[in-house]
Design a protein around this motif. Structure first.
Motif, PDB file in Angstrom:
ATOM      1  N   GLN A 158      12.304 -33.818 -26.003  1.00 35.78           N
ATOM      2  CA  GLN A 158      11.947 -35.073 -25.349  1.00 35.78           C
ATOM      3  C   GLN A 158      11.417 -34.848 -23.937  1.00 35.78           C
ATOM      4  O   GLN A 158      10.776 -35.731 -23.363  1.00 35.78           O
ATOM      5  N   TRP A 159      11.664 -33.665 -23.381  1.00 41.20           N
ATOM      6  CA  TRP A 159      11.164 -33.375 -22.039  1.00 41.20           C
ATOM      7  C   TRP A 159       9.656 -33.144 -22.014  1.00 41.20           C
ATOM      8  O   TRP A 159       9.093 -32.921 -20.955  1.00 41.20           O
ATOM      9  N   ILE A 160       9.013 -33.211 -23.156  1.00 40.95           N
ATOM     10  CA  ILE A 160       7.563 -33.117 -23.191  1.00 40.95           C
ATOM     11  C   ILE A 160       6.946 -34.287 -22.420  1.00 40.95           C
ATOM     12  O   ILE A 160       5.803 -34.233 -21.970  1.00 40.95           O
ATOM     13  N   LEU A 165       9.523 -31.856 -15.165  1.00 39.03           N
ATOM     14  CA  LEU A 165       9.451 -30.527 -15.782  1.00 39.03           C
ATOM     15  C   LEU A 165       8.046 -29.957 -15.626  1.00 39.03           C
ATOM     16  O   LEU A 165       7.875 -28.784 -15.263  1.00 39.03           O
ATOM     17  N   PHE A 166       7.043 -30.784 -15.887  1.00 41.69           N
ATOM     18  CA  PHE A 166       5.657 -30.335 -15.738  1.00 41.69           C
ATOM     19  C   PHE A 166       5.380 -29.848 -14.322  1.00 41.69           C
ATOM     20  O   PHE A 166       4.821 -28.767 -14.113  1.00 41.69           O
ATOM     21  N   LEU A 167       5.789 -30.651 -13.323  1.00 43.61           N
ATOM     22  CA  LEU A 167       5.494 -30.298 -11.939  1.00 43.61           C
ATOM     23  C   LEU A 167       6.270 -29.055 -11.502  1.00 43.61           C
ATOM     24  O   LEU A 167       5.745 -28.198 -10.777  1.00 43.61           O
ATOM     25  N   SER A 168       7.513 -28.935 -11.958  1.00 47.26           N
ATOM     26  CA  SER A 168       8.308 -27.750 -11.644  1.00 47.26           C
ATOM     27  C   SER A 168       7.682 -26.504 -12.259  1.00 47.26           C
ATOM     28  O   SER A 168       7.591 -25.447 -11.614  1.00 47.26           O
ATOM     29  N   ILE A 269      -1.567 -40.060 -10.300  1.00 44.80           N
ATOM     30  CA  ILE A 269      -0.560 -39.191 -10.901  1.00 44.80           C
ATOM     31  C   ILE A 269      -0.681 -39.305 -12.418  1.00 44.80           C
ATOM     32  O   ILE A 269      -0.629 -40.397 -12.961  1.00 44.80           O
ATOM     33  N   PRO A 270      -0.891 -38.198 -13.107  1.00 44.87           N
ATOM     34  CA  PRO A 270      -1.207 -38.278 -14.539  1.00 44.87           C
ATOM     35  C   PRO A 270      -0.023 -38.735 -15.373  1.00 44.87           C
ATOM     36  O   PRO A 270       1.127 -38.453 -15.063  1.00 44.87           O
ATOM     37  N   ARG A 271      -0.334 -39.464 -16.425  1.00 49.39           N
ATOM     38  CA  ARG A 271       0.676 -39.768 -17.410  1.00 49.39           C
ATOM     39  C   ARG A 271       0.904 -38.516 -18.249  1.00 49.39           C
ATOM     40  O   ARG A 271       0.008 -37.709 -18.450  1.00 49.39           O
ATOM     41  N   MET A 272       2.122 -38.404 -18.769  1.00 47.27           N
ATOM     42  CA  MET A 272       2.453 -37.188 -19.500  1.00 47.27           C
ATOM     43  C   MET A 272       1.965 -37.266 -20.945  1.00 47.27           C
ATOM     44  O   MET A 272       2.723 -37.360 -21.894  1.00 47.27           O
ATOM     45  N   GLY A 273       0.631 -37.246 -21.073  1.00 50.63           N
ATOM     46  CA  GLY A 273       0.012 -37.111 -22.380  1.00 50.63           C
ATOM     47  C   GLY A 273      -0.327 -35.652 -22.618  1.00 50.63           C
ATOM     48  O   GLY A 273       0.280 -34.739 -22.054  1.00 50.63           O
ATOM     49  N   ILE A 274      -1.347 -35.408 -23.406  1.00 46.37           N
ATOM     50  CA  ILE A 274      -1.732 -34.041 -23.742  1.00 46.37           C
ATOM     51  C   ILE A 274      -2.485 -33.367 -22.600  1.00 46.37           C
ATOM     52  O   ILE A 274      -2.446 -32.148 -22.434  1.00 46.37           O
ATOM     53  N   GLY A 275      -3.177 -34.193 -21.758  1.00 48.29           N
ATOM     54  CA  GLY A 275      -4.034 -33.647 -20.703  1.00 48.29           C
ATOM     55  C   GLY A 275      -3.331 -32.717 -19.725  1.00 48.29           C
ATOM     56  O   GLY A 275      -3.771 -31.576 -19.524  1.00 48.29           O
ATOM     57  N   PRO A 276      -2.231 -33.150 -19.076  1.00 50.11           N
ATOM     58  CA  PRO A 276      -1.548 -32.271 -18.124  1.00 50.11           C
ATOM     59  C   PRO A 276      -1.060 -30.972 -18.757  1.00 50.11           C
ATOM     60  O   PRO A 276      -1.124 -29.904 -18.128  1.00 50.11           O
ATOM     61  N   TRP A 277      -0.607 -31.033 -20.013  1.00 53.83           N
ATOM     62  CA  TRP A 277      -0.111 -29.815 -20.655  1.00 53.83           C
ATOM     63  C   TRP A 277      -1.251 -28.850 -20.991  1.00 53.83           C
ATOM     64  O   TRP A 277      -1.071 -27.631 -20.939  1.00 53.83           O
TER      65      TRP A 277
END
Length: 304
Positions: A158-160, A165-168, A269-277
């Protein structure tokens, strides 16, 4: 590659054994105990935030930290684990038993601070480095960062959707980039500059005051306020020391806020979709290519 396979198998086995869910439930109870242990203080909300990982409820402090891009230091993060590690290594010998004791203490602290995604990722980074050191293996920092983040997602899928987590993870890769470009002996302030620029890119915000605050005042918040808060919770008579340090810190912060800023924002600030990953995966690939190139350069140089 072998270690990544070990991480994948271990994460799958732990999920089958329901370890992540049980750990998360235990952490919630432990965090409540931690928050209840915070002594009476003018800044008890900040103290609880720094040590127990609870939300910061003081609106003035929240505004000051957000406006200077220092809020990431007021919540429990990997930086707090690094500070705690430095404090522990002063008293614990760097033997095999000492390393195991240090990891155990960091594990307990991470559990009592609410098992935040950045904390757990940093805990895995430190644990993997300790593992490599214990068996005298060569650890590639960019691969350790990759392995730690993957392990987090394996345990808690669920942390996806977790931006923290992304920023860290992005900050961890940024630190690897700084070391690859500047070398291990470069001044810490130079590495902070690269990390600040990279994380500013991820946030979509670059602020002059934010850069100055992270260079000048972030060490104060990290290396003074966090140990002082931890000491006050363990020994409440030391609470006035924490209050004095906090008053001084925010006085300096408000003075810095009065400077004219030269910031700009080119993305929300991006939403946590597929783009940031996808961006994070490309960043990881770039780091690996730079590391391979630097490794080949060293081989060529040593052959002469």
């Amino acid at each position: 590659m072998i270690f990544i396979l070990i991480v994948l198998v271990t994460g799958h086995v732990l999920r089958i054994a329901n370890v992540p869910k049980s750990w998360a439930e235990l952490s919630l109870r432990a965090q409540e105990i931690c928050a209840q242990s915070v002594p009476q203080s003018r800044h008890n909300s900040l103290m609880a935030s720094l040590v127990c990982g609870t939300d910061l409820h003081n609106p003035e402090q929240l505004h000051d930290l957000l406006s200077t891009q220092l809020y990431h230091l007021a919540v429990v993060s990997g930086g707090h684990l690094q500070i705690l590690l430095l404090l522990l290594e002063v008293f614990v010998a760097r033997s095999s038993g000492g390393r195991i004791f240090v990891v155990a203490i960091l594990l307990i602290f991470s559990t009592f601070s609410g098992l935040q995604p950045p904390v757990l990722r940093s805990l895995f980074v430190l644990s993997v480095f300790q593992f490599y050191s214990l068996f005298k293996l060569n650890a590639r920092p960019e691969l350790v960062q990759l392995q730690s983040g993957l392990f987090c997602l394996l345990l808690f899928p669920q942390w996806i959707r977790s931006y923290s987590l992304f920023l860290s993870w992005w900050a961890g890769f940024s630190l690897c980039l700084a070391s690859l470009i500047l070398g291990k002996k470069a001044a810490a302030i130079s590495k902070v500059a690269i990390v600040q620029l990279c994380t500013g890119f991820a946030l979509g915000i670059l602020s002059g005051v934010g850069v100055l605050a992270n260079w000048l005042l972030a060490p104060t918040l990290g290396f003074i306020l966090f140990p002082a808060a931890l000491l006050a919770i363990v020994f409440p008579p030391f609470t006035p020391i924490f209050d004095f340090a906090t008053d001084l810190f925010f006085a300096l912060l408000r003075a810095l806020e009065n400077l004219s800023d030269f910031g700009f924002s080119f993305l929300a600030i991006p939403r946590m979709g597929i783009g940031p990953w996808i961006s994070l995966a490309c960043f990881c690939g770039l780091l690996r290519l730079i590391a391979i190139y630097r490794g080949r350069q060293k081989c060529v140089t040593s052959s002469f």
